[in-house]
Design a protein around this motif. Structure first.
Motif, PDB file in Angstrom:
ATOM      1  N   THR A 136       0.798  -1.221   0.000  1.00 13.17           N
ATOM      2  CA  THR A 136       0.000   0.000   0.000  1.00 13.17           C
ATOM      3  C   THR A 136       0.831   1.272   0.000  1.00 13.17           C
ATOM      4  O   THR A 136       0.512   2.220  -0.716  1.00 13.17           O
ATOM      5  N   ASP A 137       1.908   1.316   0.789  1.00 13.31           N
ATOM      6  CA  ASP A 137       2.683   2.555   0.834  1.00 13.31           C
ATOM      7  C   ASP A 137       3.613   2.721  -0.362  1.00 13.31           C
ATOM      8  O   ASP A 137       4.359   3.691  -0.461  1.00 13.31           O
ATOM      9  N   ALA A 138       3.538   1.808  -1.308  1.00 19.66           N
ATOM     10  CA  ALA A 138       4.202   1.956  -2.607  1.00 19.66           C
ATOM     11  C   ALA A 138       3.145   2.142  -3.693  1.00 19.66           C
ATOM     12  O   ALA A 138       3.356   1.831  -4.859  1.00 19.66           O
ATOM     13  N   THR A 139       1.959   2.614  -3.248  1.00 20.10           N
ATOM     14  CA  THR A 139       0.916   3.027  -4.183  1.00 20.10           C
ATOM     15  C   THR A 139       0.582   4.477  -3.866  1.00 20.10           C
ATOM     16  O   THR A 139       0.990   5.015  -2.838  1.00 20.10           O
ATOM     17  N   ALA A 140      -0.174   5.092  -4.751  1.00 22.41           N
ATOM     18  CA  ALA A 140      -0.601   6.476  -4.537  1.00 22.41           C
ATOM     19  C   ALA A 140      -1.971   6.667  -5.158  1.00 22.41           C
ATOM     20  O   ALA A 140      -2.346   5.975  -6.107  1.00 22.41           O
ATOM     21  N   THR A 141      -2.708   7.616  -4.597  1.00 23.24           N
ATOM     22  CA  THR A 141      -4.017   7.965  -5.135  1.00 23.24           C
ATOM     23  C   THR A 141      -4.301   9.428  -4.851  1.00 23.24           C
ATOM     24  O   THR A 141      -3.526  10.105  -4.176  1.00 23.24           O
ATOM     25  N   MET A 142      -5.406   9.898  -5.360  1.00 21.35           N
ATOM     26  CA  MET A 142      -5.869  11.249  -5.137  1.00 21.35           C
ATOM     27  C   MET A 142      -7.312  11.174  -4.633  1.00 21.35           C
ATOM     28  O   MET A 142      -7.977  10.161  -4.822  1.00 21.35           O
ATOM     29  N   PRO A 143      -7.813  12.227  -3.974  1.00 23.68           N
ATOM     30  CA  PRO A 143      -9.198  12.205  -3.490  1.00 23.68           C
ATOM     31  C   PRO A 143     -10.178  11.911  -4.639  1.00 23.68           C
ATOM     32  O   PRO A 143      -9.925  12.267  -5.788  1.00 23.68           O
ATOM     33  N   LEU A 144     -11.282  11.261  -4.275  1.00 21.25           N
ATOM     34  CA  LEU A 144     -12.317  10.932  -5.257  1.00 21.25           C
ATOM     35  C   LEU A 144     -13.610  11.649  -4.923  1.00 21.25           C
ATOM     36  O   LEU A 144     -14.046  11.647  -3.771  1.00 21.25           O
ATOM     37  N   LYS A 145     -14.224  12.196  -5.943  1.00 23.44           N
ATOM     38  CA  LYS A 145     -15.501  12.876  -5.775  1.00 23.44           C
ATOM     39  C   LYS A 145     -16.624  11.905  -6.139  1.00 23.44           C
ATOM     40  O   LYS A 145     -16.588  11.277  -7.201  1.00 23.44           O
ATOM     41  N   HIS A 146     -17.612  11.777  -5.261  1.00 20.37           N
ATOM     42  CA  HIS A 146     -18.758  10.902  -5.515  1.00 20.37           C
ATOM     43  C   HIS A 146     -19.526  11.419  -6.725  1.00 20.37           C
ATOM     44  O   HIS A 146     -19.800  12.609  -6.820  1.00 20.37           O
ATOM     45  N   TRP A 147     -19.854  10.534  -7.619  1.00 21.41           N
ATOM     46  CA  TRP A 147     -20.484  10.926  -8.874  1.00 21.41           C
ATOM     47  C   TRP A 147     -21.869  11.543  -8.688  1.00 21.41           C
ATOM     48  O   TRP A 147     -22.317  12.335  -9.504  1.00 21.41           O
ATOM     49  N   ARG A 148     -22.541  11.203  -7.613  1.00 24.72           N
ATOM     50  CA  ARG A 148     -23.907  11.694  -7.417  1.00 24.72           C
ATOM     51  C   ARG A 148     -23.978  12.809  -6.378  1.00 24.72           C
ATOM     52  O   ARG A 148     -24.581  13.848  -6.626  1.00 24.72           O
ATOM     53  N   THR A 149     -23.383  12.590  -5.219  1.00 16.05           N
ATOM     54  CA  THR A 149     -23.528  13.546  -4.113  1.00 16.05           C
ATOM     55  C   THR A 149     -22.492  14.657  -4.134  1.00 16.05           C
ATOM     56  O   THR A 149     -22.697  15.688  -3.505  1.00 16.05           O
ATOM     57  N   ALA A 151     -19.749  14.431  -2.618  1.00 12.82           N
ATOM     58  CA  ALA A 151     -18.904  14.243  -1.436  1.00 12.82           C
ATOM     59  C   ALA A 151     -17.530  13.738  -1.877  1.00 12.82           C
ATOM     60  O   ALA A 151     -17.420  12.950  -2.812  1.00 12.82           O
ATOM     61  N   VAL A 152     -16.507  14.196  -1.189  1.00 15.65           N
ATOM     62  CA  VAL A 152     -15.144  13.817  -1.553  1.00 15.65           C
ATOM     63  C   VAL A 152     -14.611  12.796  -0.556  1.00 15.65           C
ATOM     64  O   VAL A 152     -14.660  13.006   0.654  1.00 15.65           O
ATOM     65  N   MET A 153     -14.102  11.693  -1.082  1.00 19.15           N
ATOM     66  CA  MET A 153     -13.478  10.663  -0.260  1.00 19.15           C
ATOM     67  C   MET A 153     -11.987  10.982  -0.174  1.00 19.15           C
ATOM     68  O   MET A 153     -11.330  11.160  -1.204  1.00 19.15           O
ATOM     69  N   SER A 154     -11.475  11.057   1.035  1.00 19.76           N
ATOM     70  CA  SER A 154     -10.065  11.382   1.243  1.00 19.76           C
ATOM     71  C   SER A 154      -9.168  10.228   0.804  1.00 19.76           C
ATOM     72  O   SER A 154      -9.612   9.078   0.718  1.00 19.76           O
ATOM     73  N   THR A 155      -7.912  10.549   0.584  1.00 22.61           N
ATOM     74  CA  THR A 155      -6.963   9.494   0.197  1.00 22.61           C
ATOM     75  C   THR A 155      -6.821   8.460   1.303  1.00 22.61           C
ATOM     76  O   THR A 155      -6.711   7.270   1.023  1.00 22.61           O
ATOM     77  N   SER A 156      -6.841   8.889   2.567  1.00 25.70           N
ATOM     78  CA  SER A 156      -6.718   7.912   3.657  1.00 25.70           C
ATOM     79  C   SER A 156      -7.931   6.983   3.692  1.00 25.70           C
ATOM     80  O   SER A 156      -7.784   5.787   3.956  1.00 25.70           O
TER      81      SER A 156
END
Length: 187
Positions: A136-149, A151-156
């Motif tokens: 996991t700590d050799a992966t990376a992501t960015m926040p995701l925005k919910h397609w409907r609401t 709402a933003v899901m944090s990277t953690s």
């Protein structure tokens, strides 16, 4: 050789996008290089994978010039470099054949995006019979925005969800430090 490190989409395409400023792991190159060093020291295969969207006109279009590894990653001669057009590293490449021909039975997963190409590759790899370790700590992501609401899901939250979905079902979860026997986080 029974193990392989798969480095997925650690490419310049992501750095050109505005959400790169919020990347979960700014030292993704350092973490991946620690795994590459370990794999090479153990004579394990290192497989490099890039994502491509030909004709899209975006950062993943080869014509953009961004479909290349991030600076600091240096494949060696003989290490496969695959280009995929699907979310996982198996479907549109010869990855399964590459691993099988070399006798690989276990894979380590690293790369960008934790919940997308990395998670999907882990799931498919497991379904194909490979033992999968998700680093996991050799992966990376960015926040995701919910397609409907909206709402933003944090990277953690994304990382926690991914680990919960994979652990005990599709993969073992590990850190770079656990695999390298070091508590260092970037050198």
């Amino acid at each position: 050789m029974t193990k392989a490190l798969i480095v997925i989409d650690v490419q310049e395409s992501f750095r050109t996008r505005p959400d790169w400023a919020e990347v979960s792991n700014p030292d993704i190159v350092g973490q991946v290089n620690r795994l590459v060093d370990l794999a090479r020291a153990e004579n394990d295969l290192v497989v490099w994978v890039l994502h491509s969207e030909p004709g899209s006109g975006g950062p993943f279009d080869p014509a953009s010039g961004h479909v290349r590894l991030l600076d600091g990653l240096e494949p060696r001669e003989g290490e496969p470099m695959l280009t995929k057009t699907a979310h996982n590293a198996f479907t549109t490449t010869n990855l399964q054949q590459t691993l099988t021909v070399r006798g690989v039975r276990d894979v380590l997963i690293s790369g960008i995006r934790t919940e997308q190409c990395c998670e999907t590759t882990a799931r498919v790899g497991s379904d194909l019979g490979f033992g999968v370790t998700f680093v996991t700590d050799a992966t990376a992501t960015m926040p995701l925005k919910h397609w409907r609401t909206g709402a933003v899901m944090s990277t953690s939250d994304i990382i926690e969800r991914t680990e919960c979905a994979l652990a005990g079902r599709f993969a073992s979860i590990a850190t770079v430090g656990e695999l390298t026997g070091s508590s260092l986080t970037g050198s």
